[in-house]
Design a protein around this motif. Structure first.
Motif, PDB file in Angstrom:
ATOM      1  N   THR A  95       0.701  -1.171   0.120  1.00  0.00           N
ATOM      2  CA  THR A  95      -0.069   0.045  -0.007  1.00  0.00           C
ATOM      3  C   THR A  95       1.010   1.353  -0.124  1.00  0.00           C
ATOM      4  N   SER A  96       2.043   1.414   0.846  1.00  0.00           N
ATOM      5  CA  SER A  96       2.746   2.666   0.750  1.00  0.00           C
ATOM      6  C   SER A  96       3.376   2.842  -0.451  1.00  0.00           C
ATOM      7  N   LYS A  97       3.930   1.815  -1.249  1.00  0.00           N
ATOM      8  CA  LYS A  97       4.590   1.962  -2.517  1.00  0.00           C
ATOM      9  C   LYS A  97       3.536   2.426  -3.482  1.00  0.00           C
ATOM     10  N   MET A  98       2.006   1.602  -3.579  1.00  0.00           N
ATOM     11  CA  MET A  98       1.077   2.039  -4.347  1.00  0.00           C
ATOM     12  C   MET A  98       0.563   3.685  -4.039  1.00  0.00           C
ATOM     13  N   ALA A  99       0.710   3.846  -2.801  1.00  0.00           N
ATOM     14  CA  ALA A  99       0.177   5.275  -2.408  1.00  0.00           C
ATOM     15  C   ALA A  99       1.094   6.185  -3.101  1.00  0.00           C
ATOM     16  N   PHE A 100       2.301   5.902  -2.945  1.00  0.00           N
ATOM     17  CA  PHE A 100       3.242   7.122  -3.489  1.00  0.00           C
ATOM     18  C   PHE A 100       3.366   7.079  -4.903  1.00  0.00           C
ATOM     19  N   GLN A 101       3.074   5.819  -5.702  1.00  0.00           N
ATOM     20  CA  GLN A 101       3.129   5.749  -7.124  1.00  0.00           C
ATOM     21  C   GLN A 101       1.483   6.632  -7.558  1.00  0.00           C
ATOM     22  N   THR A 102       0.591   6.343  -6.648  1.00  0.00           N
ATOM     23  CA  THR A 102      -0.663   7.183  -7.104  1.00  0.00           C
ATOM     24  C   THR A 102      -0.422   8.653  -6.807  1.00  0.00           C
ATOM     25  N   MET A 103       0.307   9.062  -6.094  1.00  0.00           N
ATOM     26  CA  MET A 103       0.733  10.566  -6.113  1.00  0.00           C
ATOM     27  C   MET A 103       1.516  10.866  -7.002  1.00  0.00           C
ATOM     28  N   ILE A 104       2.270  10.001  -7.479  1.00  0.00           N
ATOM     29  CA  ILE A 104       3.232  10.595  -8.924  1.00  0.00           C
ATOM     30  C   ILE A 104       2.061  10.668 -10.095  1.00  0.00           C
ATOM     31  N   LYS A 110       6.604  17.182  -5.918  1.00  0.00           N
ATOM     32  CA  LYS A 110       7.617  16.601  -5.087  1.00  0.00           C
ATOM     33  C   LYS A 110       7.209  17.034  -3.668  1.00  0.00           C
ATOM     34  N   LYS A 111       6.958  18.174  -3.167  1.00  0.00           N
ATOM     35  CA  LYS A 111       6.738  18.580  -1.921  1.00  0.00           C
ATOM     36  C   LYS A 111       5.536  17.856  -1.391  1.00  0.00           C
ATOM     37  N   GLN A 112       4.456  17.867  -2.154  1.00  0.00           N
ATOM     38  CA  GLN A 112       3.113  17.062  -1.710  1.00  0.00           C
ATOM     39  C   GLN A 112       3.331  15.620  -1.622  1.00  0.00           C
ATOM     40  N   ARG A 113       4.363  15.137  -2.425  1.00  0.00           N
ATOM     41  CA  ARG A 113       4.604  13.646  -2.290  1.00  0.00           C
ATOM     42  C   ARG A 113       5.340  13.193  -1.018  1.00  0.00           C
ATOM     43  N   GLN A 114       6.117  14.387  -0.334  1.00  0.00           N
ATOM     44  CA  GLN A 114       6.853  14.149   0.882  1.00  0.00           C
ATOM     45  C   GLN A 114       5.900  14.412   2.037  1.00  0.00           C
TER      46      GLN A 114
END
Length: 136
Positions: A95-104, A110-114
């Motif tokens: 889920t965390s990896k998918m969440a990060f990919q979803t954000m991309i 980048k600031k929002q993805r952090q």
């Protein structure tokens, strides 16, 4: 009645919830983990929740991850405080990896993805959507 999903972490807890008809899961909020039970008590007082899902962190080989004892401790407190609320552990390996990919994929800067709080909330939403799609 709604289904609520929790991505419990050491510092922050992401929370997602379905609509009344359990069709769509959406991010609700991220709270400080030490206030999660209080937040849930207030939420359960206002909304009808049928079941709570909690991310069950596992390593790739299926064994519990290092954060498993933290989550087990939270589950013990949850069961004491909400004895009548069904609680189901759900595999949250990706889920965390998918969440990060979803954000991309959704074009967040980048600031929002952090924003770790946002990642936790999206992780809980992915957990919930995955559960809903398997339930159908």
């Amino acid at each position: 009645m709604r289904i609520l999903a929790i991505d419990y972490g050491q510092k922050r807890t992401g929370i997602a919830v379905t609509d009344e008809m359990q069709m769509i899961g959406s991010g609700l909020t991220t709270v400080a983990s030490e206030t999660a039970l209080t937040f849930l008590a207030n939420y359960f007082a206002k909304e009808k929740v049928e079941k709570v899902l909690i991310g069950d962190p596992k390593q790739m080989n299926g064994l519990p991850s290092q954060s498993a004892p933290l989550i087990e401790a939270f589950i013990e407190k949850f069961v004491v405080q909400f004895p009548d609320m069904p609680l189901e552990k759900v595999d949250e390996r990706f889920t965390s990896k998918m969440a990060f990919q979803t954000m991309i994929d959704s074009g967040l800067k980048k600031k929002q993805r952090q924003d770790k709080a946002l990642i936790d909330e999206i992780s809980a939403t992915i957990l919930l959507q995955d559960y809903l799609s398997r339930k159908k």
